[in-house]
Design an enzyme around this catalytic site. Structure first.
Site, mmCIF file in Angstrom:
data_model
loop_
_atom_site.group_PDB
_atom_site.id
_atom_site.type_symbol
_atom_site.label_atom_id
_atom_site.label_comp_id
_atom_site.label_asym_id
_atom_site.label_seq_id
_atom_site.Cartn_x
_atom_site.Cartn_y
_atom_site.Cartn_z
ATOM 1 N N VAL A 14 -0.269 54.041 85.755
ATOM 2 C CA VAL A 14 -0.235 55.126 85.055
ATOM 3 C C VAL A 14 1.249 55.915 85.371
ATOM 4 C CG1 VAL A 14 -1.526 57.466 84.719
ATOM 5 C CG2 VAL A 14 -2.812 55.454 85.326
ATOM 6 N N VAL A 132 -11.335 61.705 83.909
ATOM 7 C CA VAL A 132 -12.710 61.137 83.264
ATOM 8 C C VAL A 132 -12.018 60.735 81.896
ATOM 9 C CG1 VAL A 132 -14.901 62.034 82.395
ATOM 10 C CG2 VAL A 132 -13.852 63.232 84.399
ATOM 11 N N GLY A 187 -9.562 40.443 84.711
ATOM 12 C CA GLY A 187 -9.078 41.664 85.346
ATOM 13 C C GLY A 187 -9.853 43.022 84.823
ATOM 14 N N GLU A 190 -12.959 44.397 89.358
ATOM 15 C CA GLU A 190 -12.369 44.482 90.707
ATOM 16 C C GLU A 190 -12.942 43.257 91.527
ATOM 17 O OE1 GLU A 190 -10.617 47.622 92.748
ATOM 18 O OE2 GLU A 190 -11.057 48.928 91.007
ATOM 19 N N LYS A 205 -17.509 60.925 87.795
ATOM 20 C CA LYS A 205 -16.885 61.424 86.448
ATOM 21 C C LYS A 205 -17.999 62.487 85.943
ATOM 22 C CE LYS A 205 -14.077 57.461 85.457
ATOM 23 N NZ LYS A 205 -14.200 55.927 85.058
ATOM 24 N N GLY A 302 -6.428 52.291 81.212
ATOM 25 C CA GLY A 302 -5.152 51.486 80.509
ATOM 26 C C GLY A 302 -3.982 52.515 80.832
#
Lengths: 428, 428
Positions: A14, A132, A187, A190, A205, A302
């Site tokens: 990120v 979230v 991927g 995990e 969340k 992502g």
């Protein structure tokens, strides 16, 4: 124009996305903030590591205080994750009068009220849109878009890993274990998938969404949680036959200021907009008394989607700084929290039973429902040569949770029932 | 705390909803604005009319200036609709230093830039969330939620009447005329439905969305518009067989700062999230370079959904007033407008032809495509005993609009083609 100086805590996926967007969209960002946004310092774990994105070596540091206590820095962007030492860093950044943008759902779910209180005390902004549903601007929608309405229900597909697994199981008729292994290879899951598949990530969340939607400090411990590890391909198959898709739903409900929040595998009617949300996508369905049904759909994770939300928060801090109102727009949860008891929670249920294949079984089972005043919408009984026993699939009408608990307890004492295979909530 | 005084222009469906929400949610609103919101004056057309919602007779007036030039009033909420005299009222309200909230898509599509310029000059807020997609907070999502991203495509189902008609035609296999008549009886379509069914209403909304998404002053006359009045039940049937639903889509695209905006019946792939948006619901799909695919879904009209958006804007004005920053958050379109030519617009197309049922026909037709360098994804030919001729259904690969225009022109000169029944864009 004096630039807005940003310090980044963390330079993983990120963090890299944040730098990419800030650099790539600089002109458009500046149109909105009125001042350039400049990444002035980046905390990394390993100074020597090779990275996809090159940044000047003067910018990186392994010493957190060079970011947090750096007098030049206006905004600290936290994308390192985890609870400690992250929480201490954020509190110290606020103490130093820095605004904070974070993507950290764990931290906001567990310590959100403490962090927001510190921000209010120090006159700083704290924004956390990316915590979230990644790229979906759901937090600002709840706070601003529906500021005029009374939200009574929030249902979310807020975990991409489990939605990927359930979608694949549905599309391919595959087993849970098989799809999980594939997701791990790709991927999408995990190597220790517990937090995702057992619903804990979704619960964090939902804690954040319920707190914002209901103006009440919902704690993680208020959320009842059940994961997807026991969802079988039979459940998905039978669900489909009856017109439902199995989804891991976070459900937050409010009635007369009593609330309940849960995460569980749920049978969602095919015609409901949440039923067609597939793969790693997220979606949040919001029901407001005045607005009615709405849904917000997009990528849940992502590098760039999540970074979009982080940088949108950064733009907001920048605008607030320019207007001289940073730290003044926070709204604290002001409603006393009142949790619903099992007597106040109601929904439809789907139940799959393995039973003895002999006369009178269904009669005994329906008697239990009848005793608890739970009425049935549909009942199917069929022999299953594979077991070999009979299967009974039941969908109830709206039923009180407490009554359902009693039904299930009585089922355990009935010797004609060999196994209670599944019990799921039904929505839509 | 000094109340925020609101003057209402119009007291029809939405106006009534605004008063209901302001009264019903007063406590929650005040938590956010810090001051009570008070409806101080209401312009009505007929003072004597019986209304569903009673309000004190001192509040109503038939004289617009008692609202617009009333020194007590802080915010004018315009829910009367139309271009004139409404535009004059709003400009005068701004001249008087009043903030404006409007639900008027016609006015904002045609005169938005003039109104926003006047607001900037006078230091006033103008918000218009309710003008597009009723209860969906799409305007603030474009402005704020995606402030960090570069939006390259917006596709909207932004007209409930046409979506109701197309959904019904699809679900029931019914004719356009039949469903339109039913919609008129149910009040979902007006007695003169032109503005809805010919795509003009959707075009106005797309003008507003494209202006915001692309930071460029898109005019209504820039939008190429085609309505649904020629959509046949065959189109819908064949679409379904190929895996598409027919929807009236507004499509705004940007590439390298060149833009195109259109409204037309479109074949939308069943797996696309817009394909399952049915009935009077609206949805706006937004594609951003960084965030990727997102979609926002909800009620497109109705008393309370629309009023929710109006009152959310009112809360925003109230907050800005409290912070002393009202009139300072507007962002004007700053990019020069560059429209794409037909050489720069590309999409897939669906074409339905009625042709002579004899040898060599398909060969002649494919030659035309080949000459224009348009390649084909799928071709079906079948006899149709009802015509009686053969039908050819073609879906192209991505094709340049200008080339498609040439193909269609050449088709008109081919005597084996009896009729070009339909040509639709394909998305998803």
């Amino acid at each position: 124009m004096k630039p807005i100086k940003v310090g980044l805590l963390g330079f993983g996926t990120v963090g890299t996305g944040v730098v990419r967007i800030v650099e790539g969209h600089q002109e458009d960002l500046q149109r909105q903030t009125g001042a350039p946004i400049e990444v002035a310092k980046v905390l990394v774990r390993d100074l020597e590591k090779q990275r996809n994105l090159r940044i000047s070596s003067d910018l990186v540091t392994a010493n957190p205080w060079e970011v947090i206590r750096n007098p030049e820095i206006d905004v600290v962007v936290e994308v390192m994750g985890g609870i400690e030492p992250t929480k201490g860093y954020i509190l110290e950044a606020l103490e130093q009068g820095k605004h904070v943008v974070t993507a950290n759902k764990d931290l906001m779910a567990l310590h959100g009220p403490e962090i927001l209180a510190k921000a209010a005390e120090k006159g700083c902004d704290v924004f956390y849109e990316a915590s979230v549903a990644g790229g979906i601007p759901i937090i600002r929608t709840l706070i601003e878009g529906f500021s005029s309405d009374r939200i009574t229900k929030i249902m979310g597909i807020v975990n991409g890993t489990t939605n990927y697994i359930l979608s694949k199981m549905s599309q391919e008729g595959a087993d849970y274990a098989e799809v999980l292994a594939e997701a791990q290879k790709l991927g999408y899951a995990e190597s220790d998938p517990t937090s995702d598949v057992e619903g804990l990530d979704a619960a964090r969340k939902m804690t954040i969404l319920a707190t914002l939607g209901f103006h009440s400090k919902v704690a993680l411990s208020d959320v009842s949680v059940k994961g997807i590890s026991n969802v079988s391909k039979e459940d998905i198959l039978y669900g489909k036959k009856l017109g439902y898709e199995v989804k891991l739903l976070g459900i937050a409900e409010r009635k007369d200021d009593s609330i309940s929040v849960s995460v569980q595998p749920t049978m969602v009617k095919m015609s409901h907009p949440l039923a067609t949300v597939n793969g790693v996508f997220n979606a949040v369905y919001v029901y407001g008394e005045a607005v009615g049904e709405t849904m917000f759909y997009g990528p849940g994770a992502g590098e760039l989607p999540t970074a979009t939300s982080v940088v949108a928060d950064l733009v907001r801090v920048g605008k607030n700084m320019g207007l001289g109102v940073a730290g003044r727009s926070g709204l604290m949860a002001y409603k006393e929290k009142k949790l619903k008891s099992d007597e106040e929670i109601a929904s439809k249920f789907y139940i799959l039973l393995h039973v003895a294949d002999k006369a009178g079984v269904l009669h005994k089972i329906t008697e239990v429902f009848s005793d608890q005043d739970v009425s049935l919408e549909s009942v199917f009984q069929q022999p299953n040569p594979a077991i070999p026993q009979a299967e009974i699939i039941i969908i109830t009408h709206n039923a009180i949770q407490a009554s359902m608990n009693k039904v299930l307890k009585q089922f355990e004492t009935l010797d004609v029932i060999h196994e209670i295979k599944s019990v799921y909530r039904v929505e839509g």
